[in-house]
Design a protein around this motif. Structure first.
Motif, PDB file in Angstrom:
ATOM      1  N   ARG A  78       0.949  -1.102  -0.002  1.00  0.00           N
ATOM      2  CA  ARG A  78      -0.024   0.080   0.031  1.00  0.00           C
ATOM      3  C   ARG A  78       0.884   1.346   0.077  1.00  0.00           C
ATOM      4  O   ARG A  78       1.828   1.461   0.749  1.00  0.00           O
ATOM      5  CB  ARG A  78      -0.736  -0.028   1.198  1.00  0.00           C
ATOM      6  CG  ARG A  78      -2.145  -1.257   1.220  1.00  0.00           C
ATOM      7  CD  ARG A  78      -2.890  -0.939   2.600  1.00  0.00           C
ATOM      8  NE  ARG A  78      -1.965  -1.312   3.620  1.00  0.00           N
ATOM      9  CZ  ARG A  78      -1.832  -2.587   4.036  1.00  0.00           C
ATOM     10  NH1 ARG A  78      -1.984  -3.511   3.266  1.00  0.00           N
ATOM     11  NH2 ARG A  78      -0.805  -2.659   5.109  1.00  0.00           N
ATOM     12  N   PRO A  79       0.705   2.078  -1.015  1.00  0.00           N
ATOM     13  CA  PRO A  79       1.434   3.413  -0.642  1.00  0.00           C
ATOM     14  C   PRO A  79       0.977   4.219   0.552  1.00  0.00           C
ATOM     15  O   PRO A  79       0.006   3.943   0.940  1.00  0.00           O
ATOM     16  CB  PRO A  79       0.581   4.386  -1.876  1.00  0.00           C
ATOM     17  CG  PRO A  79      -0.683   3.693  -2.306  1.00  0.00           C
ATOM     18  CD  PRO A  79      -0.597   2.347  -1.968  1.00  0.00           C
ATOM     19  N   VAL A  80       1.862   5.082   0.966  1.00  0.00           N
ATOM     20  CA  VAL A  80       1.720   5.700   2.351  1.00  0.00           C
ATOM     21  C   VAL A  80       1.449   7.263   1.876  1.00  0.00           C
ATOM     22  O   VAL A  80       2.381   7.903   1.077  1.00  0.00           O
ATOM     23  CB  VAL A  80       2.754   5.494   3.134  1.00  0.00           C
ATOM     24  CG1 VAL A  80       2.635   6.531   4.673  1.00  0.00           C
ATOM     25  CG2 VAL A  80       3.167   4.245   3.413  1.00  0.00           C
ATOM     26  N   VAL A  81       0.248   7.971   2.151  1.00  0.00           N
ATOM     27  CA  VAL A  81       0.168   9.178   2.343  1.00  0.00           C
ATOM     28  C   VAL A  81       0.209  10.275   3.412  1.00  0.00           C
ATOM     29  O   VAL A  81      -0.110   9.785   4.596  1.00  0.00           O
ATOM     30  CB  VAL A  81      -1.454   9.341   1.722  1.00  0.00           C
ATOM     31  CG1 VAL A  81      -1.786  10.899   1.671  1.00  0.00           C
ATOM     32  CG2 VAL A  81      -1.599   8.923   0.284  1.00  0.00           C
ATOM     33  N   LEU A  82       1.125  11.068   3.541  1.00  0.00           N
ATOM     34  CA  LEU A  82       1.809  11.765   4.522  1.00  0.00           C
ATOM     35  C   LEU A  82       0.850  13.202   4.518  1.00  0.00           C
ATOM     36  O   LEU A  82       0.812  13.841   3.448  1.00  0.00           O
ATOM     37  CB  LEU A  82       2.971  12.265   4.530  1.00  0.00           C
ATOM     38  CG  LEU A  82       4.105  10.873   4.390  1.00  0.00           C
ATOM     39  CD1 LEU A  82       5.365  11.529   4.434  1.00  0.00           C
ATOM     40  CD2 LEU A  82       3.820   9.958   5.601  1.00  0.00           C
TER      41      LEU A  82
ATOM     42  N   VAL B 206      -0.647   8.702   7.067  1.00  0.00           N
ATOM     43  CA  VAL B 206       0.029   9.076   8.275  1.00  0.00           C
ATOM     44  C   VAL B 206       0.271  10.583   8.558  1.00  0.00           C
ATOM     45  O   VAL B 206       0.370  11.202   7.333  1.00  0.00           O
ATOM     46  CB  VAL B 206       1.501   8.484   8.400  1.00  0.00           C
ATOM     47  CG1 VAL B 206       2.211   8.980   9.534  1.00  0.00           C
ATOM     48  CG2 VAL B 206       1.835   6.994   8.275  1.00  0.00           C
ATOM     49  N   GLY B 207      -0.504  11.061   9.344  1.00  0.00           N
ATOM     50  CA  GLY B 207      -0.856  12.590   9.685  1.00  0.00           C
ATOM     51  C   GLY B 207      -0.270  13.240  10.947  1.00  0.00           C
ATOM     52  O   GLY B 207      -0.117  12.566  11.833  1.00  0.00           O
ATOM     53  N   HIS B 208       0.248  14.227  10.921  1.00  0.00           N
ATOM     54  CA  HIS B 208       0.624  15.023  12.109  1.00  0.00           C
ATOM     55  C   HIS B 208      -0.168  16.264  12.419  1.00  0.00           C
ATOM     56  O   HIS B 208      -0.778  16.903  11.591  1.00  0.00           O
ATOM     57  CB  HIS B 208       2.362  15.549  11.667  1.00  0.00           C
ATOM     58  CG  HIS B 208       2.760  16.256  12.935  1.00  0.00           C
ATOM     59  ND1 HIS B 208       3.493  17.543  12.820  1.00  0.00           N
ATOM     60  CD2 HIS B 208       2.966  15.925  14.238  1.00  0.00           C
ATOM     61  CE1 HIS B 208       3.824  17.924  13.880  1.00  0.00           C
ATOM     62  NE2 HIS B 208       3.649  17.156  14.777  1.00  0.00           N
ATOM     63  N   SER B 209      -0.544  16.129  13.779  1.00  0.00           N
ATOM     64  CA  SER B 209      -1.161  17.189  14.460  1.00  0.00           C
ATOM     65  C   SER B 209      -2.705  17.346  13.536  1.00  0.00           C
ATOM     66  O   SER B 209      -3.481  16.235  13.616  1.00  0.00           O
ATOM     67  CB  SER B 209      -0.549  18.579  14.109  1.00  0.00           C
ATOM     68  OG  SER B 209      -1.012  19.500  14.960  1.00  0.00           O
ATOM     69  N   GLN B 210      -3.012  18.332  12.866  1.00  0.00           N
ATOM     70  CA  GLN B 210      -4.369  18.510  12.280  1.00  0.00           C
ATOM     71  C   GLN B 210      -4.328  17.152  11.140  1.00  0.00           C
ATOM     72  O   GLN B 210      -5.388  16.746  10.526  1.00  0.00           O
ATOM     73  CB  GLN B 210      -4.694  19.712  11.685  1.00  0.00           C
ATOM     74  CG  GLN B 210      -5.707  19.992  10.837  1.00  0.00           C
ATOM     75  CD  GLN B 210      -5.823  21.218   9.770  1.00  0.00           C
ATOM     76  OE1 GLN B 210      -6.950  21.227   8.958  1.00  0.00           O
ATOM     77  NE2 GLN B 210      -4.940  22.027  10.012  1.00  0.00           N
TER      78      GLN B 210
ATOM     79  N   MET C 211      -7.713  15.480  10.588  1.00  0.00           N
ATOM     80  CA  MET C 211      -8.484  15.799   9.608  1.00  0.00           C
ATOM     81  C   MET C 211      -8.803  14.417   8.595  1.00  0.00           C
ATOM     82  O   MET C 211      -9.952  14.370   8.100  1.00  0.00           O
ATOM     83  CB  MET C 211      -7.926  16.837   8.646  1.00  0.00           C
ATOM     84  CG  MET C 211      -8.767  17.064   7.324  1.00  0.00           C
ATOM     85  SD  MET C 211      -8.172  16.072   5.969  1.00  0.00           S
ATOM     86  CE  MET C 211      -6.251  16.780   5.619  1.00  0.00           C
ATOM     87  N   PRO C 212      -7.814  13.507   8.418  1.00  0.00           N
ATOM     88  CA  PRO C 212      -8.426  12.316   7.722  1.00  0.00           C
ATOM     89  C   PRO C 212      -9.491  11.482   8.357  1.00  0.00           C
ATOM     90  O   PRO C 212     -10.323  10.855   7.497  1.00  0.00           O
ATOM     91  CB  PRO C 212      -7.151  11.367   7.586  1.00  0.00           C
ATOM     92  CG  PRO C 212      -5.991  12.264   7.815  1.00  0.00           C
ATOM     93  CD  PRO C 212      -6.384  13.481   8.686  1.00  0.00           C
ATOM     94  N   ARG C 213      -9.723  11.735   9.517  1.00  0.00           N
ATOM     95  CA  ARG C 213     -11.089  10.984  10.147  1.00  0.00           C
ATOM     96  C   ARG C 213     -12.352  11.410   9.468  1.00  0.00           C
ATOM     97  O   ARG C 213     -13.316  10.854   9.299  1.00  0.00           O
ATOM     98  CB  ARG C 213     -10.977  11.235  11.491  1.00  0.00           C
ATOM     99  CG  ARG C 213      -9.678  10.455  12.283  1.00  0.00           C
ATOM    100  CD  ARG C 213      -9.683  10.605  13.810  1.00  0.00           C
ATOM    101  NE  ARG C 213     -11.087  10.327  14.192  1.00  0.00           N
ATOM    102  CZ  ARG C 213     -11.712  11.289  15.194  1.00  0.00           C
ATOM    103  NH1 ARG C 213     -11.171  12.359  15.774  1.00  0.00           N
ATOM    104  NH2 ARG C 213     -12.873  10.826  15.637  1.00  0.00           N
TER     105      ARG C 213
ATOM    106  N   ASN D 215      -6.504   1.419   4.613  1.00  0.00           N
ATOM    107  CA  ASN D 215      -6.292   0.635   5.463  1.00  0.00           C
ATOM    108  C   ASN D 215      -5.989   0.960   6.705  1.00  0.00           C
ATOM    109  O   ASN D 215      -6.668   0.178   7.553  1.00  0.00           O
ATOM    110  CB  ASN D 215      -5.206  -0.306   4.909  1.00  0.00           C
ATOM    111  CG  ASN D 215      -4.703  -1.556   5.905  1.00  0.00           C
ATOM    112  OD1 ASN D 215      -5.302  -2.237   6.155  1.00  0.00           O
ATOM    113  ND2 ASN D 215      -3.552  -1.163   6.386  1.00  0.00           N
ATOM    114  N   ALA D 216      -5.158   1.868   6.848  1.00  0.00           N
ATOM    115  CA  ALA D 216      -4.983   2.214   8.350  1.00  0.00           C
ATOM    116  C   ALA D 216      -4.480   3.821   8.258  1.00  0.00           C
ATOM    117  O   ALA D 216      -4.240   4.274   7.361  1.00  0.00           O
ATOM    118  CB  ALA D 216      -3.529   1.619   8.790  1.00  0.00           C
ATOM    119  N   LEU D 217      -4.788   4.345   9.629  1.00  0.00           N
ATOM    120  CA  LEU D 217      -4.694   5.696   9.885  1.00  0.00           C
ATOM    121  C   LEU D 217      -3.519   5.695  10.958  1.00  0.00           C
ATOM    122  O   LEU D 217      -3.924   5.337  12.256  1.00  0.00           O
ATOM    123  CB  LEU D 217      -5.746   6.446  10.154  1.00  0.00           C
ATOM    124  CG  LEU D 217      -5.751   7.964  10.598  1.00  0.00           C
ATOM    125  CD1 LEU D 217      -4.997   8.791   9.608  1.00  0.00           C
ATOM    126  CD2 LEU D 217      -7.041   8.692  10.908  1.00  0.00           C
ATOM    127  N   VAL D 218      -2.426   6.570  10.786  1.00  0.00           N
ATOM    128  CA  VAL D 218      -1.511   6.703  12.017  1.00  0.00           C
ATOM    129  C   VAL D 218      -1.592   8.102  12.126  1.00  0.00           C
ATOM    130  O   VAL D 218      -1.275   9.128  11.496  1.00  0.00           O
ATOM    131  CB  VAL D 218      -0.164   6.006  11.591  1.00  0.00           C
ATOM    132  CG1 VAL D 218       0.856   6.250  12.767  1.00  0.00           C
ATOM    133  CG2 VAL D 218      -0.296   4.892  10.957  1.00  0.00           C
TER     134      VAL D 218
END
Length: 287
Positions: A52-56, A128-132, A136-138, A151-154
């Motif tokens: 899976r690609p990772v979106v930052l 994978v997201g930092h702070s907001q 926000m992805p939620r 698949n996953a949110l970190v």
């Protein structure tokens, strides 16, 4: 000095920071063209090991490059296809992003995920997201159909339940017009105040959606998203991690945990590939 006057100083600093971000920098370019050390390569094809690609997803006042100068190469060097985006841009404000309304930013994320999936041929992505960028992805997962594509949110120090900025936002009702100023000029800041309409909508009926694995990484020294335990998601199956439980001498605060904390980075890789997770300790800084 009276207590409220002592508290006014950091509140003023907060507002001045927001105001500074609204002043266009005449020497800056609206589009950042700095190199990204191998990520955002749309010819990358996910491997069998990392399918899976990772979106930052950067945080408030962040951008797609500077927020990820540490983590993006870390993941790229471990065989992941890594992508990042700019979102929440305001007219005339270059470089500093993540300032627009959170629900609109979630739409930008949805379009970016579609672009990444189309380019890589993958069925799902990991975020994978930092702070907001961890909160926000939620909105995308819950209201914009993202659960079918993720698949996953970190979340790294995510503003999941808003922030009081150590109680400073509780002072806003005592300063008429300040709340309207934040709403008008920096909607994302207003959206992230604990108890905002956006967060009430987001968290109503539960913090998570089925089919997505959630991980939250927090530090007890966070001075921005406070109290730090408000970052955790209170739902079965969520992995809530306090870095100091893994390494008691980790002193990272809100920015460091996302920018260069390799102990946090190691936990990100564990969350992305739990089948091959290894224990995270203070020694993980050398991984």
């Amino acid at each position: 000095m009276l207590p409220w006057r002592r508290a006014l100083r950091p509140l003023t600093a907060l507002l001045l920071t927001a105001a500074a971000a609204l002043v266009p920098a005449t020497t800056a370019h609206a589009t950042d063209t700095r190199p990204t050390s191998g990520w955002n390569d749309y010819t990358c094809r996910p491997s069998a090991a990392h399918p899976r690609p990772v979106v930052l997803v950067h945080g408030t006042f962040g951008n797609s490059v500077d927020n990820w100068l540490g983590l993006a190469p870390y993941l790229k060097n471990r065989g992941y296809c890594v992508f990042s985006l700019d979102y929440g841009q305001l007219p005339g404000v270059p470089f500093f992003h993540g300032l627009g309304p959170v629900d609109k930013s979630a739409q930008q994320l949805a379009a970016h995920v579609d672009k990444v999936l189309a380019a890589t041929g993958a069925a799902e992505t990991d975020i994978v997201g930092h702070s907001q960028g961890g909160m926000m992805p939620r909105y995308y997962l819950k209201f914009l159909g993202g659960a079918a594509e993720v698949n996953a949110l970190v979340g790294i120090a995510p503003s999941n339940h808003g922030t009081t900025l150590s109680g400073l936002t509780n002072l806003l009702p005592y300063f008429p017009g300040v709340g309207d100023l934040l709403n008008e000029h920096t909607p994302a800041l207003a959206d992230q105040v604990a108890g905002s309409d956006l967060l009430t909508k987001l968290n109503e009926g539960g913090d998570t959606v089925p089919g997505v694995r959630y991980t939250v990484l927090a530090t007890r020294y966070d001075q921005v998203v406070t109290p730090y335990r408000s970052q955790f998601l209170d739902e079965p199956g969520v992995r809530n991690v306090l870095l100091q439980d893994l390494c008691p001498v980790d002193l990272s605060e809100h920015l460091a945990i996302g920018l260069f904390d390799r102990i946090a980075f190691h936990e990100v890789t564990n969350a992305l590939d739990p089948a091959h997770a290894t224990p995270t300790t203070c020694a993980s800084v050398f991984d």
